[in-house]
Motif scaffolding. Structure first.
Motif, PDB file in Angstrom:
ATOM      1  N   SER A 142       0.818  -1.215   0.000  1.00  0.00           N
ATOM      2  CA  SER A 142       0.000   0.000   0.000  1.00  0.00           C
ATOM      3  C   SER A 142       0.849   1.261   0.000  1.00  0.00           C
ATOM      4  O   SER A 142       0.377   2.346  -0.314  1.00  0.00           O
ATOM      5  CB  SER A 142      -0.941   0.006   1.206  1.00  0.00           C
ATOM      6  N   SER A 143       2.131   1.127   0.398  1.00  0.00           N
ATOM      7  CA  SER A 143       3.018   2.289   0.435  1.00  0.00           C
ATOM      8  C   SER A 143       3.709   2.428  -0.918  1.00  0.00           C
ATOM      9  O   SER A 143       4.855   2.039  -1.085  1.00  0.00           O
ATOM     10  CB  SER A 143       4.050   2.121   1.554  1.00  0.00           C
ATOM     11  N   SER A 144       3.022   2.957  -1.838  1.00  0.00           N
ATOM     12  CA  SER A 144       3.574   3.100  -3.188  1.00  0.00           C
ATOM     13  C   SER A 144       4.011   4.529  -3.435  1.00  0.00           C
ATOM     14  O   SER A 144       3.746   5.424  -2.650  1.00  0.00           O
ATOM     15  CB  SER A 144       2.521   2.689  -4.221  1.00  0.00           C
ATOM     16  N   HIS A 145       4.687   4.731  -4.578  1.00  0.00           N
ATOM     17  CA  HIS A 145       5.109   6.083  -4.952  1.00  0.00           C
ATOM     18  C   HIS A 145       3.912   6.971  -5.230  1.00  0.00           C
ATOM     19  O   HIS A 145       4.021   8.201  -5.209  1.00  0.00           O
ATOM     20  CB  HIS A 145       6.020   6.017  -6.185  1.00  0.00           C
ATOM     21  N   LEU A 146       2.753   6.373  -5.501  1.00  0.00           N
ATOM     22  CA  LEU A 146       1.556   7.161  -5.757  1.00  0.00           C
ATOM     23  C   LEU A 146       0.974   7.726  -4.470  1.00  0.00           C
ATOM     24  O   LEU A 146       0.151   8.628  -4.508  1.00  0.00           O
ATOM     25  CB  LEU A 146       0.497   6.293  -6.469  1.00  0.00           C
ATOM     26  N   ASP A 147       1.384   7.194  -3.343  1.00  0.00           N
ATOM     27  CA  ASP A 147       0.880   7.666  -2.049  1.00  0.00           C
ATOM     28  C   ASP A 147       2.061   7.852  -1.099  1.00  0.00           C
ATOM     29  O   ASP A 147       2.314   7.019  -0.234  1.00  0.00           O
ATOM     30  CB  ASP A 147      -0.126   6.669  -1.471  1.00  0.00           C
ATOM     31  N   PRO A 148       2.811   8.951  -1.258  1.00  0.00           N
ATOM     32  CA  PRO A 148       4.010   9.145  -0.429  1.00  0.00           C
ATOM     33  C   PRO A 148       3.702   9.240   1.064  1.00  0.00           C
ATOM     34  O   PRO A 148       4.538   8.863   1.885  1.00  0.00           O
ATOM     35  CB  PRO A 148       4.619  10.446  -0.969  1.00  0.00           C
ATOM     36  N   TRP A 149       2.514   9.754   1.438  1.00  0.00           N
ATOM     37  CA  TRP A 149       2.211   9.853   2.867  1.00  0.00           C
ATOM     38  C   TRP A 149       2.098   8.465   3.499  1.00  0.00           C
ATOM     39  O   TRP A 149       2.551   8.251   4.620  1.00  0.00           O
ATOM     40  CB  TRP A 149       0.928  10.632   3.117  1.00  0.00           C
ATOM     41  N   ALA A 150       1.506   7.495   2.785  1.00  0.00           N
ATOM     42  CA  ALA A 150       1.389   6.146   3.334  1.00  0.00           C
ATOM     43  C   ALA A 150       2.769   5.585   3.651  1.00  0.00           C
ATOM     44  O   ALA A 150       2.984   4.965   4.700  1.00  0.00           O
ATOM     45  CB  ALA A 150       0.657   5.240   2.351  1.00  0.00           C
ATOM     46  N   SER A 151       3.724   5.814   2.750  1.00  0.00           N
ATOM     47  CA  SER A 151       5.083   5.334   2.970  1.00  0.00           C
ATOM     48  C   SER A 151       5.729   6.052   4.152  1.00  0.00           C
ATOM     49  O   SER A 151       6.376   5.435   5.000  1.00  0.00           O
ATOM     50  CB  SER A 151       5.907   5.543   1.696  1.00  0.00           C
ATOM     51  N   GLU A 154       4.165   4.897   7.507  1.00  0.00           N
ATOM     52  CA  GLU A 154       4.677   3.581   7.889  1.00  0.00           C
ATOM     53  C   GLU A 154       6.091   3.693   8.445  1.00  0.00           C
ATOM     54  O   GLU A 154       6.434   3.075   9.451  1.00  0.00           O
ATOM     55  CB  GLU A 154       4.651   2.635   6.682  1.00  0.00           C
TER      56      GLU A 154
END
Length: 198
Positions: A142-151, A154
């Motif tokens: 779920s922590s992809s480059h499309l969602d930097p906040w998720a990364s 985490e």
């Protein structure tokens, strides 16, 4: 605070010295720093311990120090002493270490030192195992480059967990060092004590 830890702490205090519920609550507040501990919680645990046959109400009540009703004195049974000693020897789960190990240290006697040293060693190993697992942890799908906040979120959570484990491990190492020194001292020897955790 886990109820199982509170129950064992109340039992340990009764094993240490028979007393009534009000003073038991005061002793635990002072000894363990449990400022929010209520008398009702202590009486609830005393009722449970009595139901389990681990404590009993003494025949004679003791006068109240505040002029109120006479108070019931609680004493440990032989089964209660055995149960407390078994708890002192039992391993602590890492999640409960802050409350459970602290309670065991606060309520222990010198003859418990070998078990406490063994418990701290086990908890140190658990901390180290978890730290190594965190170091190997890769970002989730779920922590992809499309969602930097998720990364980033985490990463922050992993960093927080690692910092907590490192702090816990440092305290465990200090506590074990003090206990090992005291175990090796002569009976009258004096050694330092671990500082409270922040």
């Amino acid at each position: 605070l886990a109820m199982s830890v509170l129950k064992q702490a109340v039992l340990g205090s009764v094993v240490e010295r028979p007393d009534h519920g009000y003073r038991l609550a005061l002793r635990l507040q002072q000894r363990l720093g449990w400022a929010n501990l209520t008398r009702q919680a202590v009486y609830l645990q005393l009722d449970r311990l009595a139901g389990d046959g681990l404590v009993h109400k003494a025949a004679a009540d003791v006068p109240s120090t505040d002029g109120g009703a006479r108070r019931t004195l609680y004493e440990a049974t032989s089964a209660g002493v055995e149960s407390f000693d078994a708890w002192m020897r039992a391993p602590c789960a890492l999640e409960a270490a802050r409350d459970e190990l602290y309670a065991k240290i606060a309520l222990s006697k010198r003859h418990h030192l070998p078990e406490l040293i063994g418990l701290t060693r086990e908890l140190e190993r658990d901390c180290l195992t978890r730290l190594r697992a965190l170091e190997r942890r890769s970002p989730s799908a779920s922590s992809s480059h499309l969602d930097p906040w998720a990364s980033a979120a985490e990463m922050l959570l992993v960093n927080r967990e690692a910092a907590t484990l490192q702090t816990e491990m440092r305290w465990l190492q200090r506590a074990r060092a003090v206990m090992e020194t005291l175990r090796e001292d002569r009976p009258g020897g004096v050694a330092g004590a671990p500082q409270p955790r922040s």
